[in-house]
Design a protein around this motif. Sequence first.
Motif, PDB file in Angstrom:
ATOM      1  N   ILE A 142      24.638  19.619  59.643  1.00  0.00           N
ATOM      2  CA  ILE A 142      26.001  19.177  59.357  1.00  0.00           C
ATOM      3  C   ILE A 142      27.028  20.219  59.789  1.00  0.00           C
ATOM      4  CG2 ILE A 142      26.111  20.092  56.995  1.00  0.00           C
ATOM      5  CD1 ILE A 142      27.511  16.708  58.249  1.00  0.00           C
ATOM      6  N   VAL A 143      26.635  21.496  59.774  1.00  0.00           N
ATOM      7  CA  VAL A 143      27.530  22.564  60.242  1.00  0.00           C
ATOM      8  C   VAL A 143      27.827  22.379  61.725  1.00  0.00           C
ATOM      9  CG1 VAL A 143      27.745  25.057  60.617  1.00  0.00           C
ATOM     10  CG2 VAL A 143      26.745  24.188  58.484  1.00  0.00           C
ATOM     11  N   ILE A 144      26.786  22.085  62.488  1.00  0.00           N
ATOM     12  CA  ILE A 144      26.952  21.850  63.928  1.00  0.00           C
ATOM     13  C   ILE A 144      27.755  20.575  64.165  1.00  0.00           C
ATOM     14  CG2 ILE A 144      25.760  21.525  66.117  1.00  0.00           C
ATOM     15  CD1 ILE A 144      25.343  24.297  64.864  1.00  0.00           C
ATOM     16  N   ASP A 145      27.459  19.535  63.391  1.00  0.00           N
ATOM     17  CA  ASP A 145      28.172  18.262  63.540  1.00  0.00           C
ATOM     18  C   ASP A 145      29.661  18.438  63.267  1.00  0.00           C
ATOM     19  OD1 ASP A 145      25.709  17.141  64.054  1.00  0.00           O
ATOM     20  OD2 ASP A 145      25.459  16.308  62.044  1.00  0.00           O
ATOM     21  N   ASN A 146      29.981  19.166  62.195  1.00  0.00           N
ATOM     22  CA  ASN A 146      31.388  19.395  61.837  1.00  0.00           C
ATOM     23  C   ASN A 146      32.107  20.164  62.943  1.00  0.00           C
ATOM     24  OD1 ASN A 146      30.894  18.151  59.385  1.00  0.00           O
ATOM     25  ND2 ASN A 146      30.742  20.058  58.226  1.00  0.00           N
ATOM     26  N   TYR A 147      31.430  21.182  63.465  1.00  0.00           N
ATOM     27  CA  TYR A 147      32.028  21.956  64.555  1.00  0.00           C
ATOM     28  C   TYR A 147      32.369  21.059  65.738  1.00  0.00           C
ATOM     29  CZ  TYR A 147      31.943  24.276  69.038  1.00  0.00           C
ATOM     30  OH  TYR A 147      32.237  24.629  70.332  1.00  0.00           O
ATOM     31  N   GLN A 148      31.429  20.181  66.110  1.00  0.00           N
ATOM     32  CA  GLN A 148      31.655  19.332  67.276  1.00  0.00           C
ATOM     33  C   GLN A 148      32.811  18.359  67.052  1.00  0.00           C
ATOM     34  OE1 GLN A 148      27.991  18.435  69.871  1.00  0.00           O
ATOM     35  NE2 GLN A 148      27.132  18.442  67.807  1.00  0.00           N
ATOM     36  N   VAL A 149      32.967  17.891  65.833  1.00  0.00           N
ATOM     37  CA  VAL A 149      34.104  17.012  65.527  1.00  0.00           C
ATOM     38  C   VAL A 149      35.407  17.737  65.804  1.00  0.00           C
ATOM     39  CG1 VAL A 149      35.359  15.862  63.660  1.00  0.00           C
ATOM     40  CG2 VAL A 149      32.881  15.593  63.843  1.00  0.00           C
ATOM     41  N   ASN A 150      35.521  18.968  65.320  1.00  0.00           N
ATOM     42  CA  ASN A 150      36.743  19.733  65.537  1.00  0.00           C
ATOM     43  C   ASN A 150      36.885  20.194  66.980  1.00  0.00           C
ATOM     44  OD1 ASN A 150      37.962  19.611  63.009  1.00  0.00           O
ATOM     45  ND2 ASN A 150      36.894  21.407  62.214  1.00  0.00           N
ATOM     46  N   ALA A 151      35.768  20.556  67.612  1.00  0.00           N
ATOM     47  CA  ALA A 151      35.823  21.055  68.987  1.00  0.00           C
ATOM     48  C   ALA A 151      36.324  19.984  69.950  1.00  0.00           C
ATOM     49  CB  ALA A 151      34.448  21.559  69.419  1.00  0.00           C
ATOM     50  N   MET A 152      35.965  18.737  69.677  1.00  0.00           N
ATOM     51  CA  MET A 152      36.382  17.646  70.555  1.00  0.00           C
ATOM     52  C   MET A 152      37.886  17.403  70.505  1.00  0.00           C
ATOM     53  SD  MET A 152      33.720  16.777  72.191  1.00  0.00           S
ATOM     54  CE  MET A 152      34.297  15.274  72.972  1.00  0.00           C
ATOM     55  N   LYS A 153      38.544  17.949  69.495  1.00  0.00           N
ATOM     56  CA  LYS A 153      39.999  17.811  69.379  1.00  0.00           C
ATOM     57  C   LYS A 153      40.723  18.912  70.128  1.00  0.00           C
ATOM     58  CE  LYS A 153      39.488  15.861  64.717  1.00  0.00           C
ATOM     59  NZ  LYS A 153      39.779  16.078  63.274  1.00  0.00           N
ATOM     60  N   THR A 154      39.976  19.858  70.665  1.00  0.00           N
ATOM     61  CA  THR A 154      40.573  20.983  71.378  1.00  0.00           C
ATOM     62  C   THR A 154      40.458  20.774  72.889  1.00  0.00           C
ATOM     63  OG1 THR A 154      38.547  22.310  71.545  1.00  0.00           O
ATOM     64  CG2 THR A 154      39.792  22.447  69.476  1.00  0.00           C
ATOM     65  N   THR A 170      31.444  24.919  77.392  1.00  0.00           N
ATOM     66  CA  THR A 170      31.712  25.865  76.313  1.00  0.00           C
ATOM     67  C   THR A 170      31.178  25.331  74.992  1.00  0.00           C
ATOM     68  OG1 THR A 170      33.683  26.736  77.398  1.00  0.00           O
ATOM     69  CG2 THR A 170      33.516  27.071  75.022  1.00  0.00           C
ATOM     70  N   ILE A 171      31.455  24.067  74.724  1.00  0.00           N
ATOM     71  CA  ILE A 171      30.968  23.447  73.487  1.00  0.00           C
ATOM     72  C   ILE A 171      29.446  23.475  73.449  1.00  0.00           C
ATOM     73  CG2 ILE A 171      30.836  21.273  72.197  1.00  0.00           C
ATOM     74  CD1 ILE A 171      33.665  20.647  73.209  1.00  0.00           C
ATOM     75  N   HIS A 172      28.829  23.166  74.582  1.00  0.00           N
ATOM     76  CA  HIS A 172      27.366  23.165  74.660  1.00  0.00           C
ATOM     77  C   HIS A 172      26.804  24.544  74.339  1.00  0.00           C
ATOM     78  CE1 HIS A 172      23.344  23.205  76.395  1.00  0.00           C
ATOM     79  NE2 HIS A 172      23.371  21.884  76.405  1.00  0.00           N
ATOM     80  N   SER A 173      27.386  25.591  74.910  1.00  0.00           N
ATOM     81  CA  SER A 173      26.910  26.949  74.681  1.00  0.00           C
ATOM     82  C   SER A 173      27.082  27.357  73.228  1.00  0.00           C
ATOM     83  CB  SER A 173      27.651  27.936  75.586  1.00  0.00           C
ATOM     84  OG  SER A 173      27.364  27.688  76.941  1.00  0.00           O
ATOM     85  N   GLU A 174      28.215  27.000  72.646  1.00  0.00           N
ATOM     86  CA  GLU A 174      28.461  27.353  71.251  1.00  0.00           C
ATOM     87  C   GLU A 174      27.524  26.602  70.319  1.00  0.00           C
ATOM     88  OE1 GLU A 174      33.143  28.658  71.821  1.00  0.00           O
ATOM     89  OE2 GLU A 174      32.691  26.722  70.927  1.00  0.00           O
ATOM     90  N   VAL A 175      27.253  25.348  70.625  1.00  0.00           N
ATOM     91  CA  VAL A 175      26.293  24.574  69.829  1.00  0.00           C
ATOM     92  C   VAL A 175      24.899  25.204  69.930  1.00  0.00           C
ATOM     93  CG1 VAL A 175      25.015  22.397  69.748  1.00  0.00           C
ATOM     94  CG2 VAL A 175      27.508  22.379  69.840  1.00  0.00           C
ATOM     95  N   ALA A 176      24.493  25.569  71.147  1.00  0.00           N
ATOM     96  CA  ALA A 176      23.166  26.148  71.348  1.00  0.00           C
ATOM     97  C   ALA A 176      23.008  27.453  70.582  1.00  0.00           C
ATOM     98  CB  ALA A 176      22.907  26.362  72.836  1.00  0.00           C
TER      99      ALA A 176
END
Length: 237
Positions: A111-123, A129-135
């Motif tokens: 859920i931590v990763i999921d939450n990050y991706q929700v916010n990251a998609m708004k940026t 970059t998102i892929h690397s940060e998720v990994a």
Amino acid sequence: MDIQKLRREHPKLLKYLVEKRYSEGYIRRIEKMLKLLFDNEGNYNNYEEFFQRFVFSEGLQSSDKLHKPTRIALRAIYAFEELGRYPDRIVHGIPLGRICKYSKLLPQFQIVIDNYQVNAMKTSKCSNTIHSEVANGSAFLFAMQENGAITLSGILNVHIRTFFFDGARMVRGQSYKSNIEAVLKGNTGFDTWEECKRIADALPPIRKSRRNYPYLNTICGKNSNILIMCHFEIRLL
């Protein structure tokens, strides 16, 4: 990853490749990747995991001549299906060949990763970059999980430190830390934020590495066609 969408839309990709006169070999590799994706639907969670299993099943290693063309073909499919981008003969830096630890995380860490991706998609962050940060964020949380943490509150400072230092030296650098920090801070506004902020604040300070830039001071003399002396001086900035 949406395989049903890819089943519907992939004829457009193949038609585009023919119209743009891509080589027969390139098109065959795309078709082979598509067939493998469709035949093995349900046996992988993302393109990285699919690629890893394909490489091992085919016995290909990174040094083999077919490894790079295979990776490029799958990158093209990934870009088409997930980003809506057709091939343009430029090799884009979409990371493949490494399984993200996300699928191995406990739900409370996913859920931590999921939450990050929700916010990251708004940026304005790009997909790479998102892929690397998720990994990197997933790898960090998986390491915490392997150390016995089953909740965010169970992640201790000692666990965090050992992720970056092995007792004798630093094993992960500042950019890796920054990616983890981005994931944790990307939980702003969610129920996980308080613990994520605590963990982010506990990340160890890591100095940004300084690079050595070579300054070439060459003194060359020639006797007939023979180079008689070249001197290279490297200074540390």
